[in-house]
Design a protein around this motif. Structure first.
Motif, PDB file in Angstrom:
ATOM      1  N   VAL A 118       0.924  -1.268   0.036  1.00 27.76           N
ATOM      2  CA  VAL A 118       0.166  -0.115  -0.026  1.00 27.76           C
ATOM      3  C   VAL A 118       0.836   1.168   0.154  1.00 27.76           C
ATOM      4  N   VAL A 119       0.955   2.014  -1.059  1.00 25.64           N
ATOM      5  CA  VAL A 119       1.686   3.203  -1.284  1.00 25.64           C
ATOM      6  C   VAL A 119       1.206   4.045   0.093  1.00 25.64           C
ATOM      7  N   GLU A 120       2.309   4.514   0.802  1.00 25.98           N
ATOM      8  CA  GLU A 120       1.879   5.327   1.974  1.00 25.98           C
ATOM      9  C   GLU A 120       1.432   6.470   1.647  1.00 25.98           C
ATOM     10  N   THR A 121       1.358   7.198   0.565  1.00 21.96           N
ATOM     11  CA  THR A 121       0.664   8.367   0.219  1.00 21.96           C
ATOM     12  C   THR A 121      -0.845   7.969  -0.267  1.00 21.96           C
ATOM     13  N   ASN A 122      -1.054   6.919  -0.647  1.00 23.50           N
ATOM     14  CA  ASN A 122      -2.462   6.604  -0.793  1.00 23.50           C
ATOM     15  C   ASN A 122      -3.469   7.126   0.086  1.00 23.50           C
ATOM     16  N   PRO A 123      -4.700   7.622  -0.389  1.00 23.61           N
ATOM     17  CA  PRO A 123      -5.581   8.276   0.697  1.00 23.61           C
ATOM     18  C   PRO A 123      -6.306   6.989   1.266  1.00 23.61           C
ATOM     19  N   ALA A 124      -6.245   5.897   0.539  1.00 21.82           N
ATOM     20  CA  ALA A 124      -6.990   4.589   0.956  1.00 21.82           C
ATOM     21  C   ALA A 124      -6.440   4.283   2.388  1.00 21.82           C
ATOM     22  N   VAL A 125      -5.359   4.569   2.540  1.00 23.98           N
ATOM     23  CA  VAL A 125      -4.682   4.235   3.954  1.00 23.98           C
ATOM     24  C   VAL A 125      -5.622   4.536   5.137  1.00 23.98           C
ATOM     25  N   LYS A 126      -6.319   5.801   5.247  1.00 24.15           N
ATOM     26  CA  LYS A 126      -7.293   6.167   5.956  1.00 24.15           C
ATOM     27  C   LYS A 126      -8.396   5.063   6.171  1.00 24.15           C
ATOM     28  N   LEU A 127      -8.915   4.839   4.968  1.00 21.77           N
ATOM     29  CA  LEU A 127      -9.830   3.892   4.674  1.00 21.77           C
ATOM     30  C   LEU A 127      -9.619   2.656   5.799  1.00 21.77           C
ATOM     31  N   TRP A 128      -8.471   1.926   5.109  1.00 22.88           N
ATOM     32  CA  TRP A 128      -7.927   0.697   5.625  1.00 22.88           C
ATOM     33  C   TRP A 128      -7.897   0.685   7.137  1.00 22.88           C
ATOM     34  N   THR A 129      -7.369   1.815   7.686  1.00 25.49           N
ATOM     35  CA  THR A 129      -7.040   2.086   9.185  1.00 25.49           C
ATOM     36  C   THR A 129      -8.793   2.072   9.781  1.00 25.49           C
ATOM     37  N   SER A 130      -9.428   2.847   9.263  1.00 25.05           N
ATOM     38  CA  SER A 130     -10.662   2.960   9.819  1.00 25.05           C
ATOM     39  C   SER A 130     -11.550   1.592   9.920  1.00 25.05           C
ATOM     40  N   PHE A 143       8.785   2.837  -3.530  1.00 24.19           N
ATOM     41  CA  PHE A 143       7.867   3.251  -4.623  1.00 24.19           C
ATOM     42  C   PHE A 143       8.289   4.604  -5.294  1.00 24.19           C
ATOM     43  N   GLU A 144       8.678   4.752  -6.447  1.00 21.99           N
ATOM     44  CA  GLU A 144       8.836   6.151  -7.238  1.00 21.99           C
ATOM     45  C   GLU A 144       7.345   6.821  -7.364  1.00 21.99           C
ATOM     46  N   HIS A 145       6.999   7.751  -6.705  1.00 28.31           N
ATOM     47  CA  HIS A 145       5.923   8.228  -6.921  1.00 28.31           C
ATOM     48  C   HIS A 145       6.216   9.639  -7.583  1.00 28.31           C
ATOM     49  N   PRO A 146       5.207   9.882  -8.667  1.00 29.72           N
ATOM     50  CA  PRO A 146       5.501  10.761  -9.601  1.00 29.72           C
ATOM     51  C   PRO A 146       5.473  12.291  -9.080  1.00 29.72           C
ATOM     52  N   ARG A 147       4.742  12.468  -7.922  1.00 30.52           N
ATOM     53  CA  ARG A 147       4.647  13.705  -7.293  1.00 30.52           C
ATOM     54  C   ARG A 147       5.368  13.941  -6.273  1.00 30.52           C
ATOM     55  N   HIS A 148       5.556  12.851  -5.296  1.00 29.82           N
ATOM     56  CA  HIS A 148       6.160  12.707  -3.848  1.00 29.82           C
ATOM     57  C   HIS A 148       7.654  12.087  -3.949  1.00 29.82           C
ATOM     58  N   GLY A 149       8.006  11.667  -4.976  1.00 26.47           N
ATOM     59  CA  GLY A 149       9.221  11.055  -4.978  1.00 26.47           C
ATOM     60  C   GLY A 149       9.283   9.886  -4.596  1.00 26.47           C
ATOM     61  N   ARG A 150      10.588   9.231  -3.924  1.00 30.36           N
ATOM     62  CA  ARG A 150      10.566   8.016  -3.025  1.00 30.36           C
ATOM     63  C   ARG A 150       9.745   8.145  -1.843  1.00 30.36           C
ATOM     64  N   VAL A 151       8.731   7.102  -1.814  1.00 30.61           N
ATOM     65  CA  VAL A 151       7.904   6.737  -0.626  1.00 30.61           C
ATOM     66  C   VAL A 151       7.914   5.399  -0.283  1.00 30.61           C
ATOM     67  N   GLY A 152       7.480   5.113   0.838  1.00 32.11           N
ATOM     68  CA  GLY A 152       7.386   3.763   1.391  1.00 32.11           C
ATOM     69  C   GLY A 152       6.008   2.974   0.905  1.00 32.11           C
ATOM     70  N   LEU A 153       6.246   1.611   1.072  1.00 28.09           N
ATOM     71  CA  LEU A 153       4.960   0.869   0.745  1.00 28.09           C
ATOM     72  C   LEU A 153       4.504   0.269   2.100  1.00 28.09           C
ATOM     73  N   HIS A 154       3.581   0.164   2.559  1.00 30.90           N
ATOM     74  CA  HIS A 154       2.973  -0.314   3.917  1.00 30.90           C
ATOM     75  C   HIS A 154       2.552  -1.747   3.812  1.00 30.90           C
ATOM     76  N   ILE A 155       2.852  -2.618   4.360  1.00 32.16           N
ATOM     77  CA  ILE A 155       2.401  -3.832   4.549  1.00 32.16           C
ATOM     78  C   ILE A 155       0.997  -3.847   5.718  1.00 32.16           C
ATOM     79  N   MET A 156      -0.134  -4.002   5.152  1.00 28.86           N
ATOM     80  CA  MET A 156      -1.114  -3.872   6.287  1.00 28.86           C
ATOM     81  C   MET A 156      -2.003  -4.964   6.406  1.00 28.86           C
ATOM     82  N   TYR A 157      -2.570  -5.378   7.744  1.00 23.96           N
ATOM     83  CA  TYR A 157      -2.999  -6.514   8.085  1.00 23.96           C
ATOM     84  C   TYR A 157      -4.306  -6.517   9.003  1.00 23.96           C
ATOM     85  N   LYS A 158      -5.139  -7.366   8.656  1.00 17.66           N
ATOM     86  CA  LYS A 158      -6.488  -7.312   9.557  1.00 17.66           C
ATOM     87  C   LYS A 158      -7.002  -8.775   9.889  1.00 17.66           C
ATOM     88  N   SER A 159      -7.175  -9.249  11.153  1.00 16.36           N
ATOM     89  CA  SER A 159      -7.741 -10.380  11.595  1.00 16.36           C
ATOM     90  C   SER A 159      -9.122 -10.631  11.215  1.00 16.36           C
TER      91      SER A 159
END
Length: 161
Positions: A118-130, A143-159
């Motif tokens: 999950v690209v850390e700048t993706n607005p969906a991160v807020k949805l997934w955490t909610s 991840f080479e983001h076209p506007r933010h440059g190098r950003v992280g990729l999250h690994i997200m988990y839910k039971s």
């Protein structure tokens, strides 16, 4: 809004959304130049249960898939992908698709769901955490983001139990 399992003919309505999102290179770690044939194999492969969200007029406004994230003894962990038509954002389509897929995963016996990149700048991160997903790790500058440059990729988990 109707969410239903996709049929083969739905690809022609999913493709414009898929192409627009992947070509923007902001939220998916797939090649922006992916051909339509290769994209169909990625999104609608045989191991995936694919869903579409339709507006009241029958237009496809989003799609999602559910698949095992791993195999063998770890096959009880699901993976999923979600795309909403960028022109339809903010209408609850992503949340509705997510809730539908999470319910389908539970019904299919999955014990957890993992998102691998999950690209850390993706607005969906807020949805997934909610929805109860936790960030369990981040691959820095992956991840080479076209506007933010190098950003992280999250690994997200839910039971799911």
């Amino acid at each position: 809004m109707l969410i239903r399992e996709a049929v083969a003919d739905d690809w022609r309505r999913i493709w414009p959304i898929w192409h627009r999102i992947v070509a923007a290179a902001e939220t998916y770690a797939w090649d922006p130049d992916t051909s339509q044939e290769a994209a169909r194999a990625l999104w609608m492969g045989p191991a995936k249960r694919v869903y579409v969200a339709e507006d009241p007029g029958g237009a496809v406004v989003g799609s999602a898939y559910l698949t095992p994230n791993y195999g063998g003894p770890a096959a009880a962990v699901a993976g999923a992908g979600f795309m909403v038509d960028p022109d339809q954002g903010g209408r609850g389509i992503g949340r509705a698709l997510a809730e539908h897929v999470l319910a389908a995963a539970r019904a299919a016996g999955y014990r957890a769901m993992v998102f691998n990149a999950v690209v850390e700048t993706n607005p969906a991160v807020k949805l997934w955490t909610s929805l109860g997903f936790r960030i369990i790790g981040t691959v820095p500058e992956a991840f080479e983001h076209p506007r933010h440059g190098r950003v992280g990729l999250h690994i997200m988990y839910k039971s799911l139990h």
